[in-house]
Design a protein around this motif. Sequence first.
Motif, PDB file in Angstrom:
ATOM      1  N   ALA A 515       0.840  -1.194   0.000  1.00  0.00           N
ATOM      2  CA  ALA A 515       0.000   0.000   0.000  1.00  0.00           C
ATOM      3  C   ALA A 515       0.879   1.250   0.000  1.00  0.00           C
ATOM      4  N   THR A 516       0.440   2.284  -0.699  1.00  0.00           N
ATOM      5  CA  THR A 516       1.167   3.560  -0.715  1.00  0.00           C
ATOM      6  C   THR A 516       0.193   4.712  -0.572  1.00  0.00           C
ATOM      7  N   MET A 517       0.688   5.801  -0.020  1.00  0.00           N
ATOM      8  CA  MET A 517      -0.073   7.040   0.015  1.00  0.00           C
ATOM      9  C   MET A 517       0.876   8.187  -0.301  1.00  0.00           C
ATOM     10  N   ALA A 518       0.466   9.032  -1.249  1.00  0.00           N
ATOM     11  CA  ALA A 518       1.276  10.186  -1.632  1.00  0.00           C
ATOM     12  C   ALA A 518       0.536  11.470  -1.297  1.00  0.00           C
ATOM     13  N   GLY A 519       1.267  12.473  -0.863  1.00  0.00           N
ATOM     14  CA  GLY A 519       0.671  13.781  -0.630  1.00  0.00           C
ATOM     15  C   GLY A 519       0.179  14.368  -1.949  1.00  0.00           C
ATOM     16  N   THR A 520      -0.775  15.272  -1.849  1.00  0.00           N
ATOM     17  CA  THR A 520      -1.336  15.860  -3.070  1.00  0.00           C
ATOM     18  C   THR A 520      -0.632  17.152  -3.469  1.00  0.00           C
ATOM     19  N   THR A 521       0.202  17.690  -2.573  1.00  0.00           N
ATOM     20  CA  THR A 521       0.962  18.908  -2.888  1.00  0.00           C
ATOM     21  C   THR A 521       2.406  18.731  -2.452  1.00  0.00           C
ATOM     22  N   VAL A 522       3.277  19.513  -3.020  1.00  0.00           N
ATOM     23  CA  VAL A 522       4.693  19.503  -2.649  1.00  0.00           C
ATOM     24  C   VAL A 522       4.933  20.573  -1.585  1.00  0.00           C
ATOM     25  N   LEU A 582       5.784  10.560   0.212  1.00  0.00           N
ATOM     26  CA  LEU A 582       5.325   9.235  -0.192  1.00  0.00           C
ATOM     27  C   LEU A 582       5.484   8.277   0.980  1.00  0.00           C
ATOM     28  N   LEU A 583       4.382   7.665   1.370  1.00  0.00           N
ATOM     29  CA  LEU A 583       4.388   6.680   2.455  1.00  0.00           C
ATOM     30  C   LEU A 583       4.143   5.305   1.852  1.00  0.00           C
ATOM     31  N   THR A 584       4.998   4.354   2.189  1.00  0.00           N
ATOM     32  CA  THR A 584       4.895   2.994   1.644  1.00  0.00           C
ATOM     33  C   THR A 584       4.856   1.994   2.792  1.00  0.00           C
ATOM     34  N   SER A 585       3.899   1.074   2.735  1.00  0.00           N
ATOM     35  CA  SER A 585       3.809   0.033   3.758  1.00  0.00           C
ATOM     36  C   SER A 585       5.062  -0.828   3.738  1.00  0.00           C
ATOM     37  N   LYS A 586       5.483  -1.272   4.910  1.00  0.00           N
ATOM     38  CA  LYS A 586       6.621  -2.185   4.978  1.00  0.00           C
ATOM     39  C   LYS A 586       6.183  -3.643   4.836  1.00  0.00           C
ATOM     40  N   ARG A 587       4.871  -3.878   4.852  1.00  0.00           N
ATOM     41  CA  ARG A 587       4.360  -5.242   4.727  1.00  0.00           C
ATOM     42  C   ARG A 587       3.667  -5.407   3.380  1.00  0.00           C
ATOM     43  N   GLU A 612      -8.702  14.401   4.317  1.00  0.00           N
ATOM     44  CA  GLU A 612      -9.252  13.090   3.952  1.00  0.00           C
ATOM     45  C   GLU A 612      -8.183  12.104   3.509  1.00  0.00           C
ATOM     46  N   GLY A 613      -6.924  12.461   3.663  1.00  0.00           N
ATOM     47  CA  GLY A 613      -5.846  11.589   3.233  1.00  0.00           C
ATOM     48  C   GLY A 613      -5.378  11.923   1.838  1.00  0.00           C
ATOM     49  N   GLY A 614      -4.208  11.407   1.470  1.00  0.00           N
ATOM     50  CA  GLY A 614      -3.638  11.698   0.170  1.00  0.00           C
ATOM     51  C   GLY A 614      -4.094  10.714  -0.891  1.00  0.00           C
ATOM     52  N   ASP A 615      -3.292  10.588  -1.932  1.00  0.00           N
ATOM     53  CA  ASP A 615      -3.588   9.650  -3.019  1.00  0.00           C
ATOM     54  C   ASP A 615      -3.164   8.247  -2.587  1.00  0.00           C
ATOM     55  N   TYR A 616      -4.166   7.401  -2.314  1.00  0.00           N
ATOM     56  CA  TYR A 616      -3.898   6.083  -1.717  1.00  0.00           C
ATOM     57  C   TYR A 616      -4.025   4.977  -2.753  1.00  0.00           C
ATOM     58  N   THR A 617      -3.089   4.046  -2.731  1.00  0.00           N
ATOM     59  CA  THR A 617      -3.137   2.846  -3.575  1.00  0.00           C
ATOM     60  C   THR A 617      -3.228   1.630  -2.670  1.00  0.00           C
ATOM     61  N   ASN A 618      -4.320   0.882  -2.818  1.00  0.00           N
ATOM     62  CA  ASN A 618      -4.518  -0.293  -1.974  1.00  0.00           C
ATOM     63  C   ASN A 618      -3.473  -1.370  -2.247  1.00  0.00           C
ATOM     64  N   ALA A 619      -3.151  -2.110  -1.193  1.00  0.00           N
ATOM     65  CA  ALA A 619      -2.249  -3.255  -1.339  1.00  0.00           C
ATOM     66  C   ALA A 619      -3.011  -4.438  -1.919  1.00  0.00           C
ATOM     67  N   LEU A 620      -2.303  -5.298  -2.616  1.00  0.00           N
ATOM     68  CA  LEU A 620      -2.888  -6.517  -3.164  1.00  0.00           C
ATOM     69  C   LEU A 620      -2.179  -7.738  -2.584  1.00  0.00           C
ATOM     70  N   ASN A 621      -2.954  -8.784  -2.353  1.00  0.00           N
ATOM     71  CA  ASN A 621      -2.376 -10.061  -1.938  1.00  0.00           C
ATOM     72  C   ASN A 621      -2.054 -10.889  -3.174  1.00  0.00           C
ATOM     73  N   VAL A 622      -1.056 -11.749  -3.056  1.00  0.00           N
ATOM     74  CA  VAL A 622      -0.764 -12.660  -4.160  1.00  0.00           C
ATOM     75  C   VAL A 622      -1.986 -13.552  -4.386  1.00  0.00           C
ATOM     76  N   ALA A 623      -2.236 -13.908  -5.626  1.00  0.00           N
ATOM     77  CA  ALA A 623      -3.362 -14.787  -5.960  1.00  0.00           C
ATOM     78  C   ALA A 623      -2.891 -15.832  -6.959  1.00  0.00           C
ATOM     79  N   GLY A 624      -3.532 -17.013  -6.909  1.00  0.00           N
ATOM     80  CA  GLY A 624      -3.166 -18.074  -7.836  1.00  0.00           C
ATOM     81  C   GLY A 624      -3.734 -19.407  -7.399  1.00  0.00           C
ATOM     82  N   THR A 625      -3.217 -20.474  -7.979  1.00  0.00           N
ATOM     83  CA  THR A 625      -3.661 -21.825  -7.641  1.00  0.00           C
ATOM     84  C   THR A 625      -2.457 -22.703  -7.346  1.00  0.00           C
ATOM     85  N   ILE A 626      -2.708 -23.760  -6.571  1.00  0.00           N
ATOM     86  CA  ILE A 626      -1.683 -24.753  -6.270  1.00  0.00           C
ATOM     87  C   ILE A 626      -2.211 -26.101  -6.755  1.00  0.00           C
TER      88      ILE A 626
END
Length: 750
Positions: A515-522, A582-587, A612-626
């Motif tokens: 997950a990441t969040m970026a500020g909307t202004t510099v 820019l804030l980036t999750s460590k997980r 209301e927070g900055g520009d947020y990008t949701n984290a994704l979990n790996v997906a697939g089949t075994i």
Amino acid sequence: MGLSGSLSGISFSGIGSGIDVNSIVSQLMQIEALPLNRLQLRKSALQRKSEIYGQIRTRISALSTAAASLKQASSFNGVAAKSSDTSVATITGTSGVTAGVYELSVSKIARAEKISSAPQASHTAALGYEGTAVINGKSFQIGASDSISSIASRINELNIGVTASVLNGGAGNAYLTLTSSTTGTTNGIQLADLSGSVFETLGIISGTKSFRETVGPDTVRSFGLSNGATVLSSLIGVSSTGSFTVDGQQVDIDFGVDSLTTVAAKINALETDTTATVVKTTKGGKEVYSLELKGSSAFPVLVDTDGLLNALGVFQAGKQNTVTNAQDAVFSIDGIQQTSSTNTISDLIPGATLQLLKGDETTPLTTTLTLERDTSGAVKNIESLVAAFNGVMDFISSNSSFDKDTFASGPLFGDPIASQVVAALQGLAFQDVTGPEYKNLTQIGITLGTDGKLSVDKNKLQEAFTANPAAVQKLFAASGSSTNTELSYVSSTLSTKSSGSLGYSIDITQLATKATMAGTTVQTDPSVSEILTFSGSGFSNTEVTLNVPSGGTAANLVDLINNDAKLNQVVAASLDGEGKLLLTSKRWGTPGDFTVKSNLEASTDNSGIGLEGGDYTNALNVAGTINGEPATGLGQFLAGNKGNSKTDGLQISYTGNTLGFIGSMVFSQGLGSFADSTANLFNASDSGILTASTNSFQTQMTELDTQIESFNLLLKSRQETLRKRFLAMEQAISQLQQQQQRLSQITATR
């Protein structure tokens, strides 16, 4: 009520009162109780069978416990660590440590600093001194009524890694001593008189100051505090204001407002060659934050106008009465010179910990350290599994006997469930494992005898360990392997089936992201005071606030976030290509999701996060089949879904960046897991065969208890009815006898 005695014993002793009613009723009731006796015999048989099954379950539980110790790879990674001279140093190793032999030479061991005051008149007399002192970053007040004993108590209450003691040597020979709880030259006691001169008057420190800790030829460092972003008054315990100069430029400081981070920002705002940063280090096992000042080519020129740098531990007054100097350990290992602030060395030999005990600077003391694989624990665990296996087989055998002459049999003779247990355990003895060099028990010296029990050839078992310990480990412990280095085995459950030599194909349809969040202004202007509030699953859905002081830059804010003890465990701060925060999750994945909100509208003088927070990008979990079966992702971990025919519970980790088929995972359940799953087949609380049978016995016994109780009530009623009928009969006979007597009397009178 049971049947006993001879039924032919019912007799009449005469007419009328001569009838033995009690005997007649008792023997009739014995006949009536025959069905009850059969119910009680059925209950006794069920009770005995339940007890027998319970004892089998107990022995299978012992088998499961023994198997569990062999399921984990760590059970096979024992290590023997030895020192040839344990008076010089000792060594311990963790599982998996690499074998080796090392020559250790110790010149000095690390020591903790100990300082004494000058002799005082009494340990209880009021000193008459007043002031504010700082010790290891904490302030405390000293009043005129304080004695060295009360000062010692106050220091110990601070709990700051210093032990204060009092030595009472009689009149004029009382001393206050201060001992650091940590060893090493950088862990010397920090002392300062912030106001007044109590420590100096007591003869603990002198008026001469110097840099407390230098880092190289051009950098000085303050004493370490618990947080770099918290206001100094909260950490040190005093609200002091004043100034100091850096390379001739004045810096105004307010402990009630400033933190180490804002102090660094104020220094960096000066037009000098000195740069300031807040650095995180580990002291005494704790993370601490220090102000680090670096000159361009030499130490910064600092003038501590109001003693604030002294309070922060940039400067340290001289110590007048040192009992023991702080000292680093000095030693060499295989000729490589080393120093350490502690005598416990855990980062030199991976997986091993050294404890230095004695040294000699003139003639260094030596010892040989040896690390080698220790298989004794694994051998013991294997022997425990064999013993538990034989315990089950012995019990079933001893209770399955049959005497051909008397036809007497044991409670488990012909028992189908006992036969299932025997067959399942024999299957374990002959089970082959996919993958490792050793595929079954016979190859490592464990064989099944004609008596149905296992025996261990200890010499052959030890030879197997010596020849290929990893193969023995894989024979028992669940394991997985892949030719793709970005694909690794994590864990499995009893429901996971072995894959065979071809392995399970892994197909990735979605990569894990952060997950990441970026500020909307510099931020281009000096910051105003701002409060950022963090939350979300990455913070366990609790709020963490960060107070951003005024006057800082965007780079200062990045440092503030990255140096915060709570925030830096979850997010990393940086500036993106446009200069926005820019804030980036460590997980990876959803476990690292977070939210951030500001108390201010986004602007050029703040973080740019906004209300209301900055520009947020949701984290994704790996997906697939075994193996083509559905799987659930969490971060970079992918696990087979519950109920899958083969991959239920198999968990893998994928760190690559490729979609589609990325390789195969060869999984082996291992004999330890197979034994555990076999035990679970019979003992599982919800579906075990023995568990279900025992529960069925209990249900049947409960039903029989109900029938027995009802039958006893019926017998009681029947007994009362018989007694009433016999009583009525006896009364009728008595009346007839009386009539007969009257008739006889009438006849006699005629």
